[in-house]
Design a protein around this motif. Structure first.
Motif, PDB file in Angstrom:
ATOM      1  N   LEU A 123       0.062   5.705  -5.893  1.00  0.00           N
ATOM      2  CA  LEU A 123       1.381   5.961  -6.459  1.00  0.00           C
ATOM      3  C   LEU A 123       2.430   5.094  -5.769  1.00  0.00           C
ATOM      4  CD1 LEU A 123       3.176   7.590  -8.368  1.00  0.00           C
ATOM      5  CD2 LEU A 123       3.337   9.353  -6.596  1.00  0.00           C
ATOM      6  N   ASP A 124       2.337   4.977  -4.445  1.00  0.00           N
ATOM      7  CA  ASP A 124       3.268   4.117  -3.707  1.00  0.00           C
ATOM      8  C   ASP A 124       3.143   2.667  -4.174  1.00  0.00           C
ATOM      9  OD1 ASP A 124       4.175   6.263  -2.247  1.00  0.00           O
ATOM     10  OD2 ASP A 124       2.845   5.895  -0.542  1.00  0.00           O
ATOM     11  N   GLU A 125       1.889   2.224  -4.374  1.00  0.00           N
ATOM     12  CA  GLU A 125       1.654   0.843  -4.807  1.00  0.00           C
ATOM     13  C   GLU A 125       2.245   0.595  -6.195  1.00  0.00           C
ATOM     14  OE1 GLU A 125      -2.543   0.620  -4.606  1.00  0.00           O
ATOM     15  OE2 GLU A 125      -2.626   0.381  -2.428  1.00  0.00           O
ATOM     16  N   VAL A 126       1.991   1.513  -7.113  1.00  0.00           N
ATOM     17  CA  VAL A 126       2.469   1.333  -8.487  1.00  0.00           C
ATOM     18  C   VAL A 126       3.986   1.390  -8.545  1.00  0.00           C
ATOM     19  CG1 VAL A 126       2.468   2.345 -10.808  1.00  0.00           C
ATOM     20  CG2 VAL A 126       0.339   2.199  -9.510  1.00  0.00           C
ATOM     21  N   LEU A 127       4.597   2.285  -7.749  1.00  0.00           N
ATOM     22  CA  LEU A 127       6.055   2.389  -7.743  1.00  0.00           C
ATOM     23  C   LEU A 127       6.693   1.115  -7.197  1.00  0.00           C
ATOM     24  CD1 LEU A 127       6.599   6.089  -6.567  1.00  0.00           C
ATOM     25  CD2 LEU A 127       6.970   5.136  -8.846  1.00  0.00           C
ATOM     26  N   LEU A 128       6.108   0.553  -6.134  1.00  0.00           N
ATOM     27  CA  LEU A 128       6.647  -0.690  -5.593  1.00  0.00           C
ATOM     28  C   LEU A 128       6.498  -1.819  -6.603  1.00  0.00           C
ATOM     29  CD1 LEU A 128       7.820  -2.379  -3.296  1.00  0.00           C
ATOM     30  CD2 LEU A 128       5.506  -2.665  -2.394  1.00  0.00           C
ATOM     31  N   TRP A 129       5.338  -1.891  -7.233  1.00  0.00           N
ATOM     32  CA  TRP A 129       5.117  -2.929  -8.244  1.00  0.00           C
ATOM     33  C   TRP A 129       6.074  -2.753  -9.422  1.00  0.00           C
ATOM     34  CZ3 TRP A 129       3.159  -2.105 -13.286  1.00  0.00           C
ATOM     35  CH2 TRP A 129       2.928  -3.281 -14.002  1.00  0.00           C
ATOM     36  N   ALA A 130       6.251  -1.490  -9.883  1.00  0.00           N
ATOM     37  CA  ALA A 130       7.155  -1.227 -11.005  1.00  0.00           C
ATOM     38  C   ALA A 130       8.581  -1.620 -10.650  1.00  0.00           C
ATOM     39  CB  ALA A 130       7.096   0.254 -11.390  1.00  0.00           C
ATOM     40  N   ILE A 150       3.442  -6.638  11.467  1.00  0.00           N
ATOM     41  CA  ILE A 150       1.998  -6.436  11.327  1.00  0.00           C
ATOM     42  C   ILE A 150       1.509  -5.374  12.304  1.00  0.00           C
ATOM     43  CG2 ILE A 150      -0.247  -7.546  11.689  1.00  0.00           C
ATOM     44  CD1 ILE A 150       0.856 -10.049  10.434  1.00  0.00           C
ATOM     45  N   GLN A 151       2.091  -5.335  13.509  1.00  0.00           N
ATOM     46  CA  GLN A 151       1.709  -4.303  14.474  1.00  0.00           C
ATOM     47  C   GLN A 151       2.002  -2.918  13.918  1.00  0.00           C
ATOM     48  OE1 GLN A 151      -0.055  -4.803  17.127  1.00  0.00           O
ATOM     49  NE2 GLN A 151       0.045  -7.031  16.904  1.00  0.00           N
ATOM     50  N   HIS A 152       3.134  -2.759  13.225  1.00  0.00           N
ATOM     51  CA  HIS A 152       3.456  -1.468  12.601  1.00  0.00           C
ATOM     52  C   HIS A 152       2.402  -1.096  11.561  1.00  0.00           C
ATOM     53  CE1 HIS A 152       7.214  -0.913  14.605  1.00  0.00           C
ATOM     54  NE2 HIS A 152       7.794  -1.974  14.071  1.00  0.00           N
ATOM     55  N   VAL A 153       1.943  -2.085  10.800  1.00  0.00           N
ATOM     56  CA  VAL A 153       0.931  -1.830   9.773  1.00  0.00           C
ATOM     57  C   VAL A 153      -0.400  -1.442  10.417  1.00  0.00           C
ATOM     58  CG1 VAL A 153      -0.426  -2.870   7.912  1.00  0.00           C
ATOM     59  CG2 VAL A 153       2.016  -3.356   8.084  1.00  0.00           C
ATOM     60  N   SER A 186       4.675  -5.833   3.911  1.00  0.00           N
ATOM     61  CA  SER A 186       3.872  -4.738   4.485  1.00  0.00           C
ATOM     62  C   SER A 186       2.844  -4.235   3.487  1.00  0.00           C
ATOM     63  CB  SER A 186       4.795  -3.586   4.908  1.00  0.00           C
ATOM     64  OG  SER A 186       5.699  -4.002   5.894  1.00  0.00           O
ATOM     65  N   PHE A 187       3.245  -4.167   2.230  1.00  0.00           N
ATOM     66  CA  PHE A 187       2.344  -3.712   1.167  1.00  0.00           C
ATOM     67  C   PHE A 187       1.112  -4.611   1.085  1.00  0.00           C
ATOM     68  CE2 PHE A 187       0.964  -4.213  -3.234  1.00  0.00           C
ATOM     69  CZ  PHE A 187       0.751  -2.911  -3.634  1.00  0.00           C
ATOM     70  N   VAL A 188       1.330  -5.925   1.083  1.00  0.00           N
ATOM     71  CA  VAL A 188       0.233  -6.885   0.963  1.00  0.00           C
ATOM     72  C   VAL A 188      -0.665  -6.826   2.194  1.00  0.00           C
ATOM     73  CG1 VAL A 188      -0.334  -9.341   0.859  1.00  0.00           C
ATOM     74  CG2 VAL A 188       1.496  -8.433  -0.579  1.00  0.00           C
ATOM     75  N   VAL A 189      -0.075  -6.881   3.388  1.00  0.00           N
ATOM     76  CA  VAL A 189      -0.878  -6.867   4.620  1.00  0.00           C
ATOM     77  C   VAL A 189      -1.653  -5.555   4.730  1.00  0.00           C
ATOM     78  CG1 VAL A 189      -0.772  -6.873   7.141  1.00  0.00           C
ATOM     79  CG2 VAL A 189       0.648  -8.454   5.838  1.00  0.00           C
ATOM     80  N   ARG A 190      -1.016  -4.447   4.394  1.00  0.00           N
ATOM     81  CA  ARG A 190      -1.681  -3.145   4.484  1.00  0.00           C
ATOM     82  C   ARG A 190      -2.895  -3.082   3.575  1.00  0.00           C
ATOM     83  NH1 ARG A 190       2.282  -0.234   3.012  1.00  0.00           N
ATOM     84  NH2 ARG A 190       1.622   0.316   0.895  1.00  0.00           N
ATOM     85  N   ASN A 191      -2.773  -3.598   2.360  1.00  0.00           N
ATOM     86  CA  ASN A 191      -3.911  -3.565   1.428  1.00  0.00           C
ATOM     87  C   ASN A 191      -5.060  -4.449   1.886  1.00  0.00           C
ATOM     88  OD1 ASN A 191      -3.731  -2.127  -1.404  1.00  0.00           O
ATOM     89  ND2 ASN A 191      -1.639  -2.618  -0.789  1.00  0.00           N
ATOM     90  N   ILE A 192      -4.730  -5.655   2.379  1.00  0.00           N
ATOM     91  CA  ILE A 192      -5.793  -6.558   2.810  1.00  0.00           C
ATOM     92  C   ILE A 192      -6.474  -6.027   4.060  1.00  0.00           C
ATOM     93  CG2 ILE A 192      -6.336  -8.902   3.529  1.00  0.00           C
ATOM     94  CD1 ILE A 192      -5.511  -8.579   0.591  1.00  0.00           C
ATOM     95  N   VAL A 193      -5.702  -5.483   5.008  1.00  0.00           N
ATOM     96  CA  VAL A 193      -6.294  -4.893   6.214  1.00  0.00           C
ATOM     97  C   VAL A 193      -7.144  -3.689   5.841  1.00  0.00           C
ATOM     98  CG1 VAL A 193      -5.804  -3.695   8.387  1.00  0.00           C
ATOM     99  CG2 VAL A 193      -4.508  -5.739   7.777  1.00  0.00           C
ATOM    100  N   SER A 194      -6.659  -2.886   4.890  1.00  0.00           N
ATOM    101  CA  SER A 194      -7.418  -1.717   4.441  1.00  0.00           C
ATOM    102  C   SER A 194      -8.786  -2.127   3.905  1.00  0.00           C
ATOM    103  CB  SER A 194      -6.637  -0.969   3.365  1.00  0.00           C
ATOM    104  OG  SER A 194      -7.392   0.105   2.838  1.00  0.00           O
ATOM    105  N   CYS A 261      -1.109  -6.895  -5.188  1.00  0.00           N
ATOM    106  CA  CYS A 261      -0.744  -7.844  -4.131  1.00  0.00           C
ATOM    107  C   CYS A 261      -0.596  -9.248  -4.700  1.00  0.00           C
ATOM    108  CB  CYS A 261      -1.808  -7.855  -3.030  1.00  0.00           C
ATOM    109  SG  CYS A 261      -1.791  -6.408  -1.960  1.00  0.00           S
ATOM    110  N   LYS A 262      -1.562  -9.659  -5.507  1.00  0.00           N
ATOM    111  CA  LYS A 262      -1.520 -11.002  -6.088  1.00  0.00           C
ATOM    112  C   LYS A 262      -0.311 -11.149  -7.001  1.00  0.00           C
ATOM    113  CE  LYS A 262      -5.228 -13.180  -7.230  1.00  0.00           C
ATOM    114  NZ  LYS A 262      -6.475 -13.604  -7.860  1.00  0.00           N
ATOM    115  N   ASP A 263      -0.046 -10.123  -7.785  1.00  0.00           N
ATOM    116  CA  ASP A 263       1.078 -10.189  -8.707  1.00  0.00           C
ATOM    117  C   ASP A 263       2.398 -10.277  -7.950  1.00  0.00           C
ATOM    118  OD1 ASP A 263       2.066  -9.823 -11.583  1.00  0.00           O
ATOM    119  OD2 ASP A 263       3.146  -8.230 -10.542  1.00  0.00           O
TER     120      ASP A 263
END
Length: 316
Positions: A123-130, A150-153, A186-194, A261-263
């Motif tokens: 939901l957080d991802e979709v809201l940020l993208w929207a 990045i340390q925070h992430v 943060s969104f992009v780094v968090r997803n790739i690290v995840s 992330c790519k979008d």
């Protein structure tokens, strides 16, 4: 006398004829030049129309791709966001909860908690993208330190890293800043690290760093030790659909985060590149335009900034 008159008339006629012929030739040449100029203009107009037609076709293709992407995002999100509500409804409709053993109840609640956590992240991802779709120029840009952000992430993944005995190494420059949306970064780094944590082998290693600057790109990389992805999956991640990866790996999920992330990155001039490392794992490059790179004094870093470049090369 008559012969002299006839000769004069003939000469006059010849002169007039030459004048007429000369005038006609002049008009013919002038009109021919006009026709040539008009032809050149027409060719230029046709070329411009062809270019406009190509642009319209390109815009239509981009619009179709964008609409298709939005439809897939909404369909995937709507399906996954319903999951915890379905599970909760089934739990609440159970005839008698007291008949469930403590172990069964714990397993149900654990599964429900996992589904809620997953849906909340989605939901957080979709809201940020929207939000980014509603803002043409992606406002809320700010200058922030790459290493600190990045340390925070990474703090979000300490539990997962410890439970899987995964070591984390990072060699990030401490005095480099980006000027862009902090939320998107943060969104992009968090997803790739995840994903790096998810697909890293037990007791493996995840490495973060900055690759050598390449032309107009600033490359951040995240590497993990795990199973190599099929080359067909890498190709899809780099060129087409991003949501096939998790389906190929575990049969569940949609890989929605990577697609978003790519979008988001493409809208700010960046991109994501996936690459297999033979018998090691996967490395993901996250690229940012050089004009988003800043020094501590908020000066734009470029190829002419020799002091930073020398220091960067010494670190690497």
């Amino acid at each position: 006398m008559e012969s002299q008159t006839i000769i004069t008339i003939l000469i006059t006629g010849i002169i007039v004829s030459k004048i007429i012929i000369g005038f006609l030739l002049y008009e013919l040449i002038r009109k021919n030049r006009i026709l040539k100029r008009e032809k050149v203009k027409l060719l230029g107009t046709n070329l411009a129309l062809e270019e406009q037609s190509d642009q319209i076709k390109k815009y239509n293709e981009e619009l179709k791709a964008s609409e298709l992407f939005k439809i897939k995002v909404l369909s995937i999100a709507s399906h996954d966001l319903r999951t915890p509500f379905v599970s909760m409804n089934m739990l609440l409709n159970t005839v008698d909860l007291s008949l469930m053993s403590k172990l069964d109840m714990e397993q149900v609640l654990l599964q429900l908690g996992s589904e809620i956590s997953h849906s909340q992240n989605m939901l957080d991802e979709v809201l940020l993208w929207a939000e980014s779709q509603l803002r043409d120029n992606l406002e809320n840009k700010e200058t922030f330190n790459i290493s600190q952000q990045i340390q925070h992430v990474l703090l979000l993944f300490q539990k997962d890293l410890m439970s899987n005995n995964i070591s984390l190494e990072e060699s990030l420059p401490k005095d480099v800043y980006l000027y862009m949306s902090r939320d998107i970064f943060s969104f992009v780094v968090r997803n790739i690290v995840s994903n790096a944590v998810k697909f890293c082998k037990y007791a493996g290693k995840i490495t973060l760093g900055v690759s050598e600057m390449n032309g107009d790109e600033f490359l951040l990389y995240i590497e993990n030790e795990g199973i190599n992805m099929p080359e067909s999956t890498v190709e899809k991640l780099n060129n087409r659909n991003s949501w096939d990866h998790r389906k190929a790996v575990n049969g569940t999920g949609a890989g929605l985060g990577v697609s978003l992330c790519k979008d988001l990155l493409q809208r700010v001039g960046g991109n994501i590149y996936f690459e297999n490392i033979s018998d090691v794992g996967t490395i993901v490059y996250i690229s940012f335009p050089m004009n988003t790179l800043m020094t501590q004094d908020h000066e734009v870093i470029n190829k002419e900034n020799s002091n930073f470049m020398n220091g960067f090369q010494e670190q690497n």
